[in-house]
Motif scaffolding. Structure first.
Motif, PDB file in Angstrom:
ATOM      1  N   TYR A   1       0.737  -1.212   0.015  1.00 20.29           N
ATOM      2  CA  TYR A   1      -0.105  -0.039  -0.109  1.00 20.29           C
ATOM      3  C   TYR A   1       0.867   1.342  -0.056  1.00 20.29           C
ATOM      4  CZ  TYR A   1      -3.654  -3.276   1.323  1.00 20.29           C
ATOM      5  OH  TYR A   1      -4.482  -4.450   1.187  1.00 20.29           O
ATOM      6  N   ARG A   2       1.901   1.236   0.699  1.00 23.45           N
ATOM      7  CA  ARG A   2       3.031   2.459   0.801  1.00 23.45           C
ATOM      8  C   ARG A   2       3.441   2.729  -0.606  1.00 23.45           C
ATOM      9  NH1 ARG A   2       8.115   3.874   0.938  1.00 23.45           N
ATOM     10  NH2 ARG A   2       8.776   1.423   0.546  1.00 23.45           N
ATOM     11  N   GLN A   3       4.006   1.632  -1.211  1.00 28.21           N
ATOM     12  CA  GLN A   3       4.176   1.517  -2.639  1.00 28.21           C
ATOM     13  C   GLN A   3       3.169   2.239  -3.604  1.00 28.21           C
ATOM     14  OE1 GLN A   3       6.032  -1.899  -3.725  1.00 28.21           O
ATOM     15  NE2 GLN A   3       7.742  -1.795  -2.369  1.00 28.21           N
ATOM     16  N   LEU A   4       2.215   1.626  -3.425  1.00 29.18           N
ATOM     17  CA  LEU A   4       1.089   2.501  -4.343  1.00 29.18           C
ATOM     18  C   LEU A   4       0.692   3.773  -3.944  1.00 29.18           C
ATOM     19  CD1 LEU A   4      -1.376  -0.729  -4.435  1.00 29.18           C
ATOM     20  CD2 LEU A   4      -0.116   0.299  -6.175  1.00 29.18           C
ATOM     21  N   GLY A   5       0.745   4.086  -2.745  1.00 29.25           N
ATOM     22  CA  GLY A   5       0.747   5.531  -2.618  1.00 29.25           C
ATOM     23  C   GLY A   5       1.830   6.298  -3.185  1.00 29.25           C
ATOM     24  N   GLN A   6       3.054   5.904  -3.127  1.00 31.24           N
ATOM     25  CA  GLN A   6       4.042   6.647  -3.770  1.00 31.24           C
ATOM     26  C   GLN A   6       3.744   6.619  -5.173  1.00 31.24           C
ATOM     27  OE1 GLN A   6       7.769   4.644  -2.976  1.00 31.24           O
ATOM     28  NE2 GLN A   6       7.886   5.624  -0.872  1.00 31.24           N
ATOM     29  N   ALA A   7       3.295   5.478  -5.774  1.00 32.35           N
ATOM     30  CA  ALA A   7       3.245   5.607  -7.275  1.00 32.35           C
ATOM     31  C   ALA A   7       2.045   6.718  -7.801  1.00 32.35           C
ATOM     32  CB  ALA A   7       2.743   4.284  -7.708  1.00 32.35           C
ATOM     33  N   MET A   8       1.091   6.931  -6.803  1.00 29.25           N
ATOM     34  CA  MET A   8       0.081   7.997  -7.212  1.00 29.25           C
ATOM     35  C   MET A   8       0.605   9.380  -7.120  1.00 29.25           C
ATOM     36  SD  MET A   8      -2.577   5.986  -7.748  1.00 29.25           S
ATOM     37  CE  MET A   8      -1.564   4.871  -8.376  1.00 29.25           C
ATOM     38  N   GLY A   9       1.690   9.566  -5.952  1.00 26.37           N
ATOM     39  CA  GLY A   9       2.234  10.610  -5.951  1.00 26.37           C
ATOM     40  C   GLY A   9       3.262  11.082  -7.307  1.00 26.37           C
ATOM     41  N   SER A  10       3.835   9.979  -7.561  1.00 26.79           N
ATOM     42  CA  SER A  10       4.889  10.022  -8.882  1.00 26.79           C
ATOM     43  C   SER A  10       4.177  10.374  -9.832  1.00 26.79           C
ATOM     44  CB  SER A  10       5.622   8.821  -9.023  1.00 26.79           C
ATOM     45  OG  SER A  10       6.229   8.333  -7.754  1.00 26.79           O
ATOM     46  N   LEU A  11       2.899   9.725 -10.152  1.00 25.18           N
ATOM     47  CA  LEU A  11       1.997  10.088 -11.390  1.00 25.18           C
ATOM     48  C   LEU A  11       1.717  11.716 -11.342  1.00 25.18           C
ATOM     49  CD1 LEU A  11      -0.345   7.280 -11.553  1.00 25.18           C
ATOM     50  CD2 LEU A  11       1.424   7.976 -13.229  1.00 25.18           C
ATOM     51  N   ASP A  12       1.295  12.088 -10.185  1.00 21.87           N
ATOM     52  CA  ASP A  12       1.009  13.733 -10.146  1.00 21.87           C
ATOM     53  C   ASP A  12       2.290  14.394 -10.449  1.00 21.87           C
ATOM     54  OD1 ASP A  12      -1.573  13.242  -9.441  1.00 21.87           O
ATOM     55  OD2 ASP A  12      -1.152  13.296  -7.388  1.00 21.87           O
ATOM     56  N   ARG A  13       3.694  13.848  -9.959  1.00 21.77           N
ATOM     57  CA  ARG A  13       4.632  14.765 -10.390  1.00 21.77           C
ATOM     58  C   ARG A  13       5.201  14.782 -11.676  1.00 21.77           C
ATOM     59  NH1 ARG A  13       6.151  12.546  -5.370  1.00 21.77           N
ATOM     60  NH2 ARG A  13       7.610  11.053  -6.299  1.00 21.77           N
ATOM     61  N   ILE A  14       5.068  13.591 -12.220  1.00 22.23           N
ATOM     62  CA  ILE A  14       5.299  13.260 -13.565  1.00 22.23           C
ATOM     63  C   ILE A  14       4.632  14.369 -14.697  1.00 22.23           C
ATOM     64  CG2 ILE A  14       5.354  11.700 -15.590  1.00 22.23           C
ATOM     65  CD1 ILE A  14       6.253   9.566 -13.520  1.00 22.23           C
ATOM     66  N   PHE A  15       3.225  14.147 -14.426  1.00 16.52           N
ATOM     67  CA  PHE A  15       2.402  14.675 -15.535  1.00 16.52           C
ATOM     68  C   PHE A  15       2.378  16.353 -15.030  1.00 16.52           C
ATOM     69  CE2 PHE A  15       1.169  10.499 -16.319  1.00 16.52           C
ATOM     70  CZ  PHE A  15       1.081  10.661 -17.547  1.00 16.52           C
ATOM     71  N   ALA A  16       2.520  16.727 -13.649  1.00 19.20           N
ATOM     72  CA  ALA A  16       2.593  18.158 -13.455  1.00 19.20           C
ATOM     73  C   ALA A  16       3.799  18.592 -14.019  1.00 19.20           C
ATOM     74  CB  ALA A  16       2.556  18.282 -12.003  1.00 19.20           C
ATOM     75  N   ALA A  17       5.046  18.228 -14.143  1.00 15.72           N
ATOM     76  CA  ALA A  17       6.307  18.702 -14.719  1.00 15.72           C
ATOM     77  C   ALA A  17       6.051  18.587 -16.297  1.00 15.72           C
ATOM     78  CB  ALA A  17       7.324  17.526 -14.259  1.00 15.72           C
TER      79      ALA A  17
ATOM     80  N   GLN B   1       3.398   9.492 -26.182  1.00 15.81           N
ATOM     81  CA  GLN B   1       4.722   9.206 -26.270  1.00 15.81           C
ATOM     82  C   GLN B   1       5.331  10.521 -25.810  1.00 15.81           C
ATOM     83  OE1 GLN B   1       6.711   6.689 -26.764  1.00 15.81           O
ATOM     84  NE2 GLN B   1       8.719   7.893 -26.451  1.00 15.81           N
ATOM     85  N   SER B   2       4.988  11.785 -26.243  1.00 16.26           N
ATOM     86  CA  SER B   2       5.241  13.008 -25.526  1.00 16.26           C
ATOM     87  C   SER B   2       5.075  13.184 -24.004  1.00 16.26           C
ATOM     88  CB  SER B   2       4.844  14.176 -26.354  1.00 16.26           C
ATOM     89  OG  SER B   2       3.554  13.923 -26.423  1.00 16.26           O
ATOM     90  N   SER B   3       3.954  12.737 -23.947  1.00 18.36           N
ATOM     91  CA  SER B   3       3.527  13.065 -22.337  1.00 18.36           C
ATOM     92  C   SER B   3       3.920  12.068 -21.157  1.00 18.36           C
ATOM     93  CB  SER B   3       1.989  13.262 -22.174  1.00 18.36           C
ATOM     94  OG  SER B   3       1.394  11.972 -22.585  1.00 18.36           O
ATOM     95  N   ALA B   4       4.036  10.723 -21.811  1.00 14.04           N
ATOM     96  CA  ALA B   4       4.317   9.830 -20.823  1.00 14.04           C
ATOM     97  C   ALA B   4       6.090   9.307 -20.898  1.00 14.04           C
ATOM     98  CB  ALA B   4       3.777   8.666 -21.116  1.00 14.04           C
ATOM     99  N   GLY B   5       6.547  10.005 -21.709  1.00 10.60           N
ATOM    100  CA  GLY B   5       7.938   9.296 -22.179  1.00 10.60           C
ATOM    101  C   GLY B   5       8.879  10.157 -21.127  1.00 10.60           C
TER     102      GLY B   5
END
Length: 364
Positions: free
Chosen positions: A207-223, A235-239
């Protein structure tokens, strides 16, 4: 020892009762001291007086243990020590309790001397060894000593090979099958408990790793800032354009998500019959993100792909119980991680510095 001197001084006064031990030894004592220390001894003395006897029998243990028992009952400062401190016995009597711990535990239980029973139980538990674990387990069961019982069970579970080689275990196997069965049941319960704790820790880590993954998704697409929340990741947005702000586990989780999204953007099997297992995993992560995302509640757009799609789908279709439980546990794990990473207020840090010489506030 001063305690023995006190007892000898009291013996010089008029002793009105005699204590008879198992080996026939007689110990002179005072009825008012024994009656004030033990309600059982009080009834025994009253019954002996009614029958015209001047003696009470304390049997089942050696005379040395009976003498130590009486010495502790004569400890005039024991009640004061118990009332004013957390010590179980009066100063100077620890060695006496340690030397006759099992016998004193049995006597204190039979004659209902509560403070002495707690002291003897603690002394026996502190000096417990594997070769005496079975004997002390039986004593703890007979004397209603839960602390000692738990200590014996833990020691047997930790070092069963040494317990199995003890004389107590061999005697129990030959003459006390009920005790043997009880000990084996305790070992099985300990193994089951360890396995249950291991599963719980593994679940919490997932559950902790899944929570980290959710935060990482927010950071990736916010960046990246690419794509809308209704678009599938391209490819451009998820690469590799997305940046991962973090170190250690967060950075590793972010890099793994980027690789998974790169595969999702280029995989041709995701629309084929049967699909792609990695793409299905990515879709599950997008769905989980939509379930825990709080930006729609704050009227803020979410840049993670398919977030609004899964949010609208959840409003029309009720999720199953297992999925709701997963969302609840991941949300809780994210909240706990946020509380662990929050900034400590300066006032709290300064108060902690009083107890820590290594703090920067303590050095100022």
């Amino acid at each position: 020892m001063a305690l023995y001197a006190d007892l000898d001084a009291l013996r010089a006064s008029a002793a009105d009762v005699r204590i008879v031990t198992s080996d026939g030894q007689t110990i002179a004592a005072h009825s008012y001291v024994l009656a004030s220390a033990s309600p059982v001894l009080e009834r025994m003395i009253d019954r002996a007086r009614c029958r015209g006897w001047g003696a009470a029998a304390v049997l089942g243990v050696p005379s040395d243990a009976v003498l130590a028992f009486l010495h502790l009952l004569y400890s005039s400062d024991a009640a004061v020590v118990l009332a004013r401190s957390r010590r179980l016995v009066a100063p100077g009597t620890e060695e006496l309790v340690a030397a006759h711990g099992p016998q004193l535990l049995a006597l204190a239980h039979v004659y209902r001397v509560g403070w002495l029973k707690r002291a003897a139980e603690a002394a026996v538990s502190a000096r417990l060894t594997a070769d005496r674990a079975v004997d002390m387990l039986k004593l703890a069961r007979l004397c209603d000593a839960p602390q000692l019982y738990t200590r014996c069970a833990r020691l047997a579970a930790k070092d069963f090979a040494a317990v199995e080689a003890s004389d107590g275990w061999r005697f129990a196997r030959r003459h006390d099958p009920a005790l043997e069965l009880e000990l084996l049941q305790l070992l099985e319960d300990a193994d089951s408990r360890r396995a249950r704790w291991a599963r719980a820790r593994a679940s919490q880590e997932a559950y902790r790793q899944l929570g980290q993954a959710m935060g990482s998704l927010d950071r990736i697409f916010a960046a990246t800032g690419g794509g809308t929340d209704d678009d599938a990741p391209s490819q451009s947005s998820a690469g590799p354009a997305g940046t991962c702000a973090g170190d250690g586990d967060d950075d590793a989780t972010c890099q793994g998500l980027r690789l998974l999204m790169r595969h999702f953007a280029t995989c041709a099997r995701k629309v084929a019959p049967g699909g792609c297992a990695r793409c299905k995993r990515m879709l599950q992560l997008f769905r989980l993100h939509a379930s825990v995302c709080d930006r729609p509640e704050q009227d803020q757009p979410c840049r993670v792909p398919l977030c609004s799609h899964f949010t609208a789908k959840m409003q029309t279709e009720k999720a199953d119980k297992t999925w709701r439980l997963l969302v609840k546990k991941v949300t809780r794990a994210r909240a706990m991680a946020g509380m662990a990473d929050r900034q400590v207020p300066e006032v709290v840090a300064m108060s902690w510095a009083r107890y820590s010489t290594s703090s920067k506030w303590a050095r100022n």
